[in-house]
Design a protein around this motif. Structure first.
Motif, mmCIF file in Angstrom:
data_model
loop_
_atom_site.group_PDB
_atom_site.id
_atom_site.type_symbol
_atom_site.label_atom_id
_atom_site.label_comp_id
_atom_site.label_asym_id
_atom_site.label_seq_id
_atom_site.Cartn_x
_atom_site.Cartn_y
_atom_site.Cartn_z
ATOM 1 N N SER A 1 -45.626 32.998 8.698
ATOM 2 C CA SER A 1 -45.392 34.317 8.117
ATOM 3 C C SER A 1 -46.395 34.584 6.999
ATOM 4 C CB SER A 1 -43.957 34.428 7.599
ATOM 5 O OG SER A 1 -43.716 33.486 6.586
ATOM 6 N N GLU A 2 -46.565 35.859 6.682
ATOM 7 C CA GLU A 2 -47.544 36.251 5.670
ATOM 8 C C GLU A 2 -47.287 35.621 4.317
ATOM 9 O OE1 GLU A 2 -48.007 40.496 5.501
ATOM 10 O OE2 GLU A 2 -48.457 40.617 7.638
ATOM 11 N N ASP A 3 -46.012 35.406 3.961
ATOM 12 C CA ASP A 3 -45.686 34.811 2.659
ATOM 13 C C ASP A 3 -45.681 33.276 2.702
ATOM 14 O OD1 ASP A 3 -43.385 34.191 4.037
ATOM 15 O OD2 ASP A 3 -42.059 35.380 2.768
ATOM 16 N N SER A 4 -46.010 32.698 3.850
ATOM 17 C CA SER A 4 -46.078 31.246 4.059
ATOM 18 C C SER A 4 -44.734 30.537 3.885
ATOM 19 C CB SER A 4 -47.118 30.602 3.138
ATOM 20 O OG SER A 4 -48.382 31.144 3.387
ATOM 21 N N ALA A 5 -43.645 31.292 3.816
ATOM 22 C CA ALA A 5 -42.321 30.675 3.664
ATOM 23 C C ALA A 5 -41.597 30.570 5.003
ATOM 24 C CB ALA A 5 -41.480 31.487 2.683
#
Length: 124
Positions: A77-81
Motif C-alpha cells: 500500500s502507498e502508506d507501506s502499512a
C-alpha cells in the motif's frame, strides 16, 4: 396488433441480454478462483471478493496465514502499512488504466491484519 407485441418482446429481450453483460456473478470464495490469472488479469476475483470479505475471517490473521490463503499480493500500500490485491484493472481503449478495484489489507505493528478495504478508482 401482433407486430406491436413482437416488437415489444424483441425490445424486452435485447434489454435483458444487455443487462446480463454488466452483471457480476457473485460466487463463494475459492483459493483457486482467486489466484486464477490470465495475462495480468484475475478474472474471477471480482466474483468472489464479496464472499471473501463477508464470510471469511481475515482480521486477526498474521501475514503468513493471509499469504497462505490469498497468495502473493500485487504490491504494498502507498502508506507501506499494508498490501493490496488487484481485483479489477480495466484499460478500456487506453494504455493507462481507466478503472481499478483493489483489496487493501492493513497490518498492525505485529503483522496482524487489522483492516480490510475495497478501493475503487475511476479515471475522471
Amino acid at each position: 396488433m401482433t407486430i406491436g407485441k413482437g416488437l415489444l418482446f424483441s425490445l424486452l429481450i435485447s434489454l435483458v441480454v444487455q443487462g446480463c453483460h454488466s452483471v457480476v456473478f457473485k460466487q463463494s470464495f475459492d483459493k483457486q478462483k482467486w489466484n486464477d490469472k490470465e495475462d495480468w488479469d484475475y478474472p474471477q476475483r471480482n466474483n468472489v471478493v464479496d464472499d471473501l470479505v463477508k464470510n471469511h475471517r481475515l482480521k486477526g490473521l498474521n501475514y503468513k496465514q493471509l499469504i497462505n490463503l490469498l497468495g502473493i499480493p500485487q504490491g504494498q500500500s502507498e502508506d507501506s502499512a499494508g498490501i493490496y490485491y488487484q481485483i479489477v484493472m480495466d484499460f478500456g481503449n487506453d494504455i493507462d488504466p481507466v478503472y481499478t478495484k483493489n483489496l487493501l489489507i492493513g497490518f498492525n505493528k505485529d503483522s496482524i491484519v487489522n483492516s480490510i478495504t475495497i478501493n475503487e478508482w475511476k479515471k475522471p
